[in-house]
Design a protein around this motif. Structure first.
Motif, PDB file in Angstrom:
ATOM      1  N   ALA A 112       0.820  -1.226   0.027  1.00 17.39           N
ATOM      2  CA  ALA A 112       0.017   0.041  -0.184  1.00 17.39           C
ATOM      3  C   ALA A 112       0.705   1.272   0.059  1.00 17.39           C
ATOM      4  N   TYR A 113       1.791   1.329   0.886  1.00 15.86           N
ATOM      5  CA  TYR A 113       2.734   2.501   1.142  1.00 15.86           C
ATOM      6  C   TYR A 113       3.588   2.781  -0.278  1.00 15.86           C
ATOM      7  N   SER A 114       4.049   1.617  -0.991  1.00 19.66           N
ATOM      8  CA  SER A 114       4.783   1.726  -2.085  1.00 19.66           C
ATOM      9  C   SER A 114       4.121   2.069  -3.189  1.00 19.66           C
ATOM     10  N   GLN A 115       2.752   1.717  -3.511  1.00 22.19           N
ATOM     11  CA  GLN A 115       1.996   2.237  -4.285  1.00 22.19           C
ATOM     12  C   GLN A 115       1.491   3.644  -4.255  1.00 22.19           C
ATOM     13  N   LEU A 116       1.382   4.151  -3.062  1.00 24.75           N
ATOM     14  CA  LEU A 116       1.061   5.543  -3.126  1.00 24.75           C
ATOM     15  C   LEU A 116       2.240   6.371  -3.109  1.00 24.75           C
ATOM     16  N   VAL A 117       3.387   5.856  -2.873  1.00 27.88           N
ATOM     17  CA  VAL A 117       4.556   6.703  -3.187  1.00 27.88           C
ATOM     18  C   VAL A 117       5.051   6.532  -4.743  1.00 27.88           C
ATOM     19  N   GLU A 118       4.732   5.547  -5.406  1.00 24.40           N
ATOM     20  CA  GLU A 118       4.942   5.482  -6.650  1.00 24.40           C
ATOM     21  C   GLU A 118       3.878   6.417  -7.644  1.00 24.40           C
ATOM     22  N   ALA A 119       2.746   6.570  -7.107  1.00 27.78           N
ATOM     23  CA  ALA A 119       1.655   7.381  -7.625  1.00 27.78           C
ATOM     24  C   ALA A 119       1.760   8.860  -7.019  1.00 27.78           C
ATOM     25  N   SER A 120       2.777   9.182  -6.493  1.00 28.57           N
ATOM     26  CA  SER A 120       2.834  10.612  -6.142  1.00 28.57           C
ATOM     27  C   SER A 120       4.227  11.151  -6.562  1.00 28.57           C
ATOM     28  N   ASN A 121       4.249  12.545  -6.758  1.00 24.28           N
ATOM     29  CA  ASN A 121       5.203  13.513  -7.095  1.00 24.28           C
ATOM     30  C   ASN A 121       6.271  13.389  -5.612  1.00 24.28           C
ATOM     31  N   VAL A 122       7.276  12.732  -5.782  1.00 24.89           N
ATOM     32  CA  VAL A 122       8.077  12.430  -4.483  1.00 24.89           C
ATOM     33  C   VAL A 122       8.893  13.856  -4.158  1.00 24.89           C
ATOM     34  N   ASP A 123       8.395  14.073  -2.850  1.00 27.45           N
ATOM     35  CA  ASP A 123       9.166  15.496  -2.169  1.00 27.45           C
ATOM     36  C   ASP A 123       9.656  15.037  -0.703  1.00 27.45           C
TER      37      ASP A 123
END
Length: 144
Positions: A18-29
């Motif tokens: 779940a966390y990995s998918q959210l990170v992948e779907a986000s612009n990383v800041d």
């Protein structure tokens, strides 16, 4: 004991996903690193639980109990701004922590397992809950 450890194993596998998918779907800041770290924490728990199951002579059992929902952030918000997503993550972390607490109250149980859970899993989950609480408070303050 093996059943409860498998709960933790499967919950942490779902959490890492779940966390990995959210990170992948986000612009990383810089704030997204907290979520990437939480994914890594759960991956480490998975590895440690597998080793502990091995030590107590049990095999990992794949069984998704549905504690970790398929979480998707609102398309116009960052993960740390999306109160619904943050709350869903927090609820899942809390449910996993409650599983650990149940394991700790199970009768005579294996001392090694109790020590493992109390030192390697519960502090991590508590830390995640605290982090998510802070993000929820910030997100709520932005809505005001």
């Amino acid at each position: 004991m093996a059943e409860a450890l498998n709960w933790i194993l499967n919950d942490s596998q779902q959490a890492a996903k779940a966390y990995s998918q959210l990170v992948e779907a986000s612009n990383v800041d810089e704030k997204m690193w907290d979520f990437a770290e939480m994914a890594k924490d759960h991956e480490q728990i998975v590895g440690r639980v597998k080793r502990t199951l091995e030590q107590v002579g049990s095999e990992p059992q794949e069984k998704n109990r549905g504690i970790w929902p398929a979480v998707e952030k609102h398309s116009s918000l960052r993960v740390y701004e999306d109160i619904d997503t943050l709350r869903a993550l927090r609820e899942a972390e809390q449910a996993e922590l409650e599983d650990c607490e149940k394991l700790m109250t199970m009768g005579e149980g294996n001392r090694m397992v109790h020590t493992f859970v109390s030192t390697n899993v519960m502090p991590v989950l508590n830390s995640h809950i605290d982090t998510l609480d802070r993000y929820i408070e910030r997100a709520q303050a932005l809505r005001r």
